[in-house]
Scaffold this motif. Structure first.
Motif, PDB file in Angstrom:
ATOM      1  N   LEU A  36       1.031  -0.576   0.196  1.00 61.83           N
ATOM      2  CA  LEU A  36      -0.088  -0.198  -0.076  1.00 61.83           C
ATOM      3  C   LEU A  36       0.645   1.475   0.152  1.00 61.83           C
ATOM      4  O   LEU A  36       1.845   0.884   0.637  1.00 61.83           O
ATOM      5  N   CYS A  37       0.261   2.251  -0.721  1.00 64.21           N
ATOM      6  CA  CYS A  37       1.158   3.709  -0.513  1.00 64.21           C
ATOM      7  C   CYS A  37       0.827   4.142   0.975  1.00 64.21           C
ATOM      8  O   CYS A  37      -0.556   4.083   1.541  1.00 64.21           O
ATOM      9  N   PRO A  38       1.708   4.840   1.337  1.00 67.82           N
ATOM     10  CA  PRO A  38       1.617   5.155   2.265  1.00 67.82           C
ATOM     11  C   PRO A  38       0.631   6.975   3.020  1.00 67.82           C
ATOM     12  O   PRO A  38      -0.195   7.034   4.270  1.00 67.82           O
ATOM     13  N   ILE A  39       0.587   7.449   1.535  1.00 67.29           N
ATOM     14  CA  ILE A  39       0.114   8.607   1.493  1.00 67.29           C
ATOM     15  C   ILE A  39      -1.378   8.513   1.179  1.00 67.29           C
ATOM     16  O   ILE A  39      -2.597   8.642   2.116  1.00 67.29           O
ATOM     17  N   CYS A  40      -2.050   7.837   0.046  1.00 66.94           N
ATOM     18  CA  CYS A  40      -3.279   7.368  -0.369  1.00 66.94           C
ATOM     19  C   CYS A  40      -3.950   6.066   0.302  1.00 66.94           C
ATOM     20  O   CYS A  40      -4.903   5.761   0.391  1.00 66.94           O
ATOM     21  N   GLU A  41      -2.686   5.529   0.742  1.00 63.89           N
ATOM     22  CA  GLU A  41      -3.241   4.108   1.191  1.00 63.89           C
ATOM     23  C   GLU A  41      -3.986   2.925   0.844  1.00 63.89           C
ATOM     24  O   GLU A  41      -5.039   2.251   1.102  1.00 63.89           O
ATOM     25  N   PHE A  75       6.292   5.215  -2.601  1.00 64.83           N
ATOM     26  CA  PHE A  75       4.959   5.770  -2.638  1.00 64.83           C
ATOM     27  C   PHE A  75       4.147   5.128  -4.376  1.00 64.83           C
ATOM     28  O   PHE A  75       5.316   5.219  -5.501  1.00 64.83           O
ATOM     29  N   CYS A  76       2.935   5.933  -4.498  1.00 66.42           N
ATOM     30  CA  CYS A  76       2.409   5.993  -5.794  1.00 66.42           C
ATOM     31  C   CYS A  76       3.349   7.455  -6.856  1.00 66.42           C
ATOM     32  O   CYS A  76       3.207   8.403  -5.498  1.00 66.42           O
ATOM     33  N   TYR A  77       3.439   7.302  -7.598  1.00 65.50           N
ATOM     34  CA  TYR A  77       4.089   8.706  -8.680  1.00 65.50           C
ATOM     35  C   TYR A  77       3.592   9.980  -8.496  1.00 65.50           C
ATOM     36  O   TYR A  77       3.968  11.319  -7.675  1.00 65.50           O
ATOM     37  N   PRO A  78       2.120  10.137  -8.236  1.00 72.84           N
ATOM     38  CA  PRO A  78       1.407  11.178  -8.471  1.00 72.84           C
ATOM     39  C   PRO A  78       1.632  11.541  -6.952  1.00 72.84           C
ATOM     40  O   PRO A  78       1.600  12.895  -6.915  1.00 72.84           O
ATOM     41  N   CYS A  79       1.606  10.631  -6.070  1.00 71.05           N
ATOM     42  CA  CYS A  79       1.168  11.186  -4.358  1.00 71.05           C
ATOM     43  C   CYS A  79       2.931  11.788  -3.891  1.00 71.05           C
ATOM     44  O   CYS A  79       2.714  12.663  -3.298  1.00 71.05           O
ATOM     45  N   ILE A  80       3.657  10.948  -4.440  1.00 76.24           N
ATOM     46  CA  ILE A  80       4.758  11.879  -3.778  1.00 76.24           C
ATOM     47  C   ILE A  80       5.307  13.246  -4.493  1.00 76.24           C
ATOM     48  O   ILE A  80       6.024  13.505  -3.749  1.00 76.24           O
TER      49      ILE A  80
END
Ligand code: ZN
Length: 370
Positions: free
Chosen positions: A316-321, A336-341
């Motif tokens: 899971l991505c820590p930002i969008c989970e 992370f996901c590229y857009p999120c980070i």
């Protein structure tokens, strides 16, 4: 077999002793060359020249060594090492020890002959085109240089041309006959070994036959005489009333003689050293020891107490989970996901988990999903 056929002559060394002597003589040169090359890497300024002229340097050294041993023990270095000595076949007034002329002739064969042979071998290799020519035939042999200079006019050019043609003929003759001469050399050596073993001759090599010298075991009387004489003092019996110069010269001579006697232990040691190095580099043993240690893993990144919590599920991505899409990594190592980070770093300028300073350019796309 050697002992059975040797008969009642106890002073005659067996073929095995003779072969061992010759083998040891052949090992000294590569051993010294190896030691020199090891040190030439360390002290190139002094030793590279010695290495380039190794054969001549070795011959000069052996001239010193063999002269010392012939003069003091009546034997070459290796012969003395195996407890034998040279004696004249034809005695002069009941005395069969070496004369001065015998000594110098022995030196020519002990030192000069191997040097000349090694030089001729190299010359033959160069002229005949080396290994390729030997394996593949004349087609690969080195060609004679084209006679371009012949175009010049004048008496000097004519002379040069004649010299060149003489040289070409000499080269061709040398190439044709050297291999035969080499064969004869080795065949003669082998023949003398066999004849010596069957007690047909008292000479263990053709050279000794030419010199009229035999190699005999040292007798108890020889050892007693050597002990009585002390270690190499024959030439050092100087009168005590000498000048300072003579005293110094005496001291240097004594040190030199002592050093040459110490070679009895040193040179065989250098052979063992050489053999050891050979084994060392050929075996896998040294590779196991010298294998570079595996570098320790880098320190794991530490989440900052004020940063985002890392989800239990590592996919899971820590930002969008949510499951990561298009994974990308911050320099801290978290993914992370590229857009999120990208959005987070462009805004806050930090990694969301460790709060370490991060620029958008530091983000790395991962092409294998972690
Ligand atoms: Zn995300």
């Amino acid at each position: 077999m050697s002992d059975m056929l040797g008969g009642a002559d106890a002073g005659k060394p067996s073929l095995f002793e003779i072969v061992a002597q010759h083998k040891m003589g052949g090992l000294l040169e590569p051993a010294l060359r190896h030691v020199t090359s090891v040190y030439a890497h360390r002290y190139p300024r002094y030793l590279v020249r010695v290495l380039n002229w190794h054969e001549e340097a070795y011959a000069a050294l052996m001239l010193l060594v063999e002269r010392h041993y012939l003069r003091n023990y009546g034997a070459s270095f290796t012969e003395h090492f195996y407890g034998t000595k040279r004696v004249r076949t034809r005695t002069i007034g009941g005395d069969n020890s070496l004369t001065r002329a015998d000594m110098w002739r022995s030196l020519a064969f002990l030192v000069g002959l191997p040097l000349a042979k090694s030089r001729l071998d190299q010359l033959y290799d160069r002229l005949s085109g080396g290994e390729a020519a030997r394996l593949l035939g004349d087609a690969f042999a080195a060609r004679d240089r084209p006679a371009e200079e012949a175009a010049e006019a004048g008496p000097a050019a004519g002379l040069r041309q004649r010299l060149a043609s003489v040289r070409a003929v000499a080269t061709r003759l040398f190439i044709r006959y050297y291999a035969h001469a080499n064969f004869a050399y080795h065949a003669a050596t082998l023949l003398y070994y066999v004849a010596y073993m069957f007690d047909r001759t008292d000479y263990n090599s053709p050279w000794l036959h030419i010199l009229g010298l035999q190699v005999r075991r040292l007798s108890a009387a020889d050892y007693r005489a050597m002990d009585a004489r002390g270690p190499t003092t024959s030439s050092l019996a100087a009168p005590p009333n000498g000048t300072a110069l003579r005293a110094t010269r005496n001291l240097v001579a004594r040190l030199l003689a002592g050093g040459l006697d110490a070679l009895k232990a040193l040179l065989p040691l250098s052979i063992f050293f050489y053999r050891f190095l050979e084994w060392w580099y050929r075996s896998d043993f040294h590779r196991k020891i010298q294998q570079a240690p595996v570098p320790p893993p880098p320190m794991p990144p530490r989440p900052h107490p004020d940063g985002l919590a890392v989800p239990e599920d590592q996919s899971l991505c820590p930002i969008c989970e949510k499951p990561r899409t298009n994974p990308a990594m911050a320099p801290s190592g978290y993914v992370f996901c590229y857009p999120c980070i990208h959005r987070h770093v462009a805004g806050a300028g930090t990694c969301p988990v460790t709060l370490a300073r991060t620029r958008p350019a530091d983000i790395r796309k991962l092409y294998t999903d972690a």
